[in-house]
Design a protein around this motif. Structure first.
Motif, PDB file in Angstrom:
ATOM      1  N   GLY A 165       0.820  -1.214   0.000  1.00  0.00           N
ATOM      2  CA  GLY A 165       0.000   0.000   0.000  1.00  0.00           C
ATOM      3  C   GLY A 165       0.851   1.260   0.000  1.00  0.00           C
ATOM      4  N   LYS A 166       1.906   1.275   0.803  1.00  0.00           N
ATOM      5  CA  LYS A 166       2.796   2.448   0.846  1.00  0.00           C
ATOM      6  C   LYS A 166       3.481   2.671  -0.499  1.00  0.00           C
ATOM      7  N   CYS A 167       3.881   1.591  -1.155  1.00  0.00           N
ATOM      8  CA  CYS A 167       4.505   1.718  -2.470  1.00  0.00           C
ATOM      9  C   CYS A 167       3.533   2.352  -3.457  1.00  0.00           C
ATOM     10  N   ALA A 168       2.293   1.875  -3.473  1.00  0.00           N
ATOM     11  CA  ALA A 168       1.292   2.403  -4.405  1.00  0.00           C
ATOM     12  C   ALA A 168       0.995   3.866  -4.128  1.00  0.00           C
ATOM     13  N   VAL A 169       0.867   4.234  -2.863  1.00  0.00           N
ATOM     14  CA  VAL A 169       0.594   5.631  -2.508  1.00  0.00           C
ATOM     15  C   VAL A 169       1.770   6.513  -2.917  1.00  0.00           C
ATOM     16  N   SER A 170       2.988   6.070  -2.640  1.00  0.00           N
ATOM     17  CA  SER A 170       4.174   6.859  -3.018  1.00  0.00           C
ATOM     18  C   SER A 170       4.262   7.024  -4.524  1.00  0.00           C
ATOM     19  N   PHE A 171       3.959   5.949  -5.254  1.00  0.00           N
ATOM     20  CA  PHE A 171       3.952   6.046  -6.715  1.00  0.00           C
ATOM     21  C   PHE A 171       2.922   7.069  -7.183  1.00  0.00           C
ATOM     22  N   CYS A 172       1.698   6.963  -6.663  1.00  0.00           N
ATOM     23  CA  CYS A 172       0.635   7.887  -7.078  1.00  0.00           C
ATOM     24  C   CYS A 172       0.998   9.333  -6.756  1.00  0.00           C
ATOM     25  N   GLU A 173       1.583   9.568  -5.588  1.00  0.00           N
ATOM     26  CA  GLU A 173       1.982  10.939  -5.238  1.00  0.00           C
ATOM     27  C   GLU A 173       2.986  11.482  -6.247  1.00  0.00           C
ATOM     28  N   ALA A 174       3.947  10.661  -6.640  1.00  0.00           N
ATOM     29  CA  ALA A 174       4.938  11.107  -7.620  1.00  0.00           C
ATOM     30  C   ALA A 174       4.321  11.233  -9.009  1.00  0.00           C
ATOM     31  N   PHE A 175       3.602  10.215  -9.445  1.00  0.00           N
ATOM     32  CA  PHE A 175       3.052  10.176 -10.802  1.00  0.00           C
ATOM     33  C   PHE A 175       2.038  11.293 -11.036  1.00  0.00           C
ATOM     34  N   TYR A 176       1.086  11.455 -10.161  1.00  0.00           N
ATOM     35  CA  TYR A 176       0.029  12.444 -10.376  1.00  0.00           C
ATOM     36  C   TYR A 176       0.477  13.872 -10.091  1.00  0.00           C
ATOM     37  N   ASN A 177       1.645  14.041  -9.493  1.00  0.00           N
ATOM     38  CA  ASN A 177       2.219  15.370  -9.341  1.00  0.00           C
ATOM     39  C   ASN A 177       3.317  15.610 -10.383  1.00  0.00           C
ATOM     40  N   LEU A 178       3.344  14.738 -11.394  1.00  0.00           N
ATOM     41  CA  LEU A 178       4.239  14.844 -12.555  1.00  0.00           C
ATOM     42  C   LEU A 178       5.715  14.775 -12.179  1.00  0.00           C
ATOM     43  N   ASN A 179       6.025  14.114 -11.100  1.00  0.00           N
ATOM     44  CA  ASN A 179       7.419  13.910 -10.699  1.00  0.00           C
ATOM     45  C   ASN A 179       7.845  12.531 -11.195  1.00  0.00           C
ATOM     46  N   TYR A 180       7.994  12.408 -12.506  1.00  0.00           N
ATOM     47  CA  TYR A 180       8.290  11.121 -13.116  1.00  0.00           C
ATOM     48  C   TYR A 180       9.656  10.560 -12.720  1.00  0.00           C
ATOM     49  N   PRO A 181      10.692  11.391 -12.528  1.00  0.00           N
ATOM     50  CA  PRO A 181      11.958  10.809 -12.059  1.00  0.00           C
ATOM     51  C   PRO A 181      11.794  10.074 -10.719  1.00  0.00           C
ATOM     52  N   LEU A 182      11.006  10.631  -9.814  1.00  0.00           N
ATOM     53  CA  LEU A 182      10.759   9.958  -8.540  1.00  0.00           C
ATOM     54  C   LEU A 182       9.892   8.714  -8.751  1.00  0.00           C
ATOM     55  N   ALA A 183       8.922   8.788  -9.641  1.00  0.00           N
ATOM     56  CA  ALA A 183       8.026   7.660  -9.897  1.00  0.00           C
ATOM     57  C   ALA A 183       8.770   6.437 -10.432  1.00  0.00           C
ATOM     58  N   THR A 184       9.882   6.647 -11.145  1.00  0.00           N
ATOM     59  CA  THR A 184      10.632   5.509 -11.689  1.00  0.00           C
ATOM     60  C   THR A 184      11.122   4.580 -10.583  1.00  0.00           C
ATOM     61  N   GLY A 185      11.295   5.086  -9.391  1.00  0.00           N
ATOM     62  CA  GLY A 185      11.752   4.250  -8.284  1.00  0.00           C
ATOM     63  C   GLY A 185      10.695   3.318  -7.737  1.00  0.00           C
ATOM     64  N   TYR A 186       9.459   3.462  -8.189  1.00  0.00           N
ATOM     65  CA  TYR A 186       8.357   2.651  -7.672  1.00  0.00           C
ATOM     66  C   TYR A 186       7.753   1.709  -8.712  1.00  0.00           C
ATOM     67  N   VAL A 187       8.327   1.639  -9.909  1.00  0.00           N
ATOM     68  CA  VAL A 187       7.720   0.831 -10.968  1.00  0.00           C
ATOM     69  C   VAL A 187       8.633  -0.316 -11.383  1.00  0.00           C
ATOM     70  N   THR A 188       8.013  -1.330 -11.985  1.00  0.00           N
ATOM     71  CA  THR A 188       8.775  -2.446 -12.529  1.00  0.00           C
ATOM     72  C   THR A 188       9.537  -1.988 -13.767  1.00  0.00           C
ATOM     73  N   SER A 189      10.557  -2.735 -14.120  1.00  0.00           N
ATOM     74  CA  SER A 189      11.341  -2.358 -15.302  1.00  0.00           C
ATOM     75  C   SER A 189      10.488  -2.395 -16.571  1.00  0.00           C
ATOM     76  N   SER A 190       9.488  -3.269 -16.623  1.00  0.00           N
ATOM     77  CA  SER A 190       8.620  -3.318 -17.806  1.00  0.00           C
ATOM     78  C   SER A 190       7.721  -2.085 -17.912  1.00  0.00           C
ATOM     79  N   SER A 191       7.591  -1.330 -16.827  1.00  0.00           N
ATOM     80  CA  SER A 191       6.751  -0.130 -16.821  1.00  0.00           C
ATOM     81  C   SER A 191       7.498   1.125 -17.253  1.00  0.00           C
ATOM     82  N   LEU A 192       8.803   1.064 -17.293  1.00  0.00           N
ATOM     83  CA  LEU A 192       9.587   2.257 -17.609  1.00  0.00           C
ATOM     84  C   LEU A 192       9.266   2.861 -18.977  1.00  0.00           C
ATOM     85  N   PRO A 193       9.072   2.076 -20.043  1.00  0.00           N
ATOM     86  CA  PRO A 193       8.733   2.696 -21.335  1.00  0.00           C
ATOM     87  C   PRO A 193       7.438   3.517 -21.290  1.00  0.00           C
TER      88      PRO A 193
END
Length: 146
Positions: A29-57
């Motif tokens: 749950g914490k991983c998903a919340v941290s990802f959403c906070e980064a992703f929806y605030n357009l902080n994509y460099p931070l969001a890369t730390g929360y995604v699988t390698s297949s999600s990077l593209p």
């Protein structure tokens, strides 16, 4: 009767409960919340730390379409806020689904070049436990509640 031993025992119980390790469900749950906070605030460099390698593209695709006007609009509107609704892990505790509520969401139409803000959405994220950490698998994003 001396209440000091009872007080010490109660204090130690509370201390142990506070220091107990997080469950896998809480970590996911914490991983998903941290990802959403980064992703929806357009902080994509931070969001890369929360995604699988297949999600990077896919994440790189989103990042390549964001313009300065999008960043300025998010800055002016205020940050998106995220709250955890539900976490459900599979029996093997290696994969699961996390539902988050996100408020103040920028919705960009990259084809028409327009954007607007949504008051609230729900995002169902697939999380996977790999290499000792929980990560979001973006290749199957499912949004609802728009």
């Amino acid at each position: 009767m001396n209440k000091l031993p009872l007080f010490v025992y109660a204090f130690l119980c509370v201390l142990c409960a506070a220091c107990s390790p997080e469950s896998e469900q809480e970590r996911a749950g914490k991983c998903a919340v941290s990802f959403c906070e980064a992703f929806y605030n357009l902080n994509y460099p931070l969001a890369t730390g929360y995604v699988t390698s297949s999600s990077l593209p896919l994440l790189q695709y989103y990042a390549s379409n964001i313009r300065q006007e999008h960043l300025d609009a998010v800055r002016q509107s205020g940050p998106a806020t995220v709250s955890l609704i539900h976490t459900e892990l599979e029996e093997n505790a290696r994969e699961g689904r996390v539902v988050c509520r996100i408020q103040n969401v920028l919705e960009a139409d990259f084809i028409n070049g327009t954007y607007s803000f949504l008051t609230e959405i729900q995002d169902t994220l697939i999380v996977r436990h790999t290499e000792g950490t929980w990560q979001v698998r973006m290749d199957n994003l499912r949004r609802n509640g728009k």
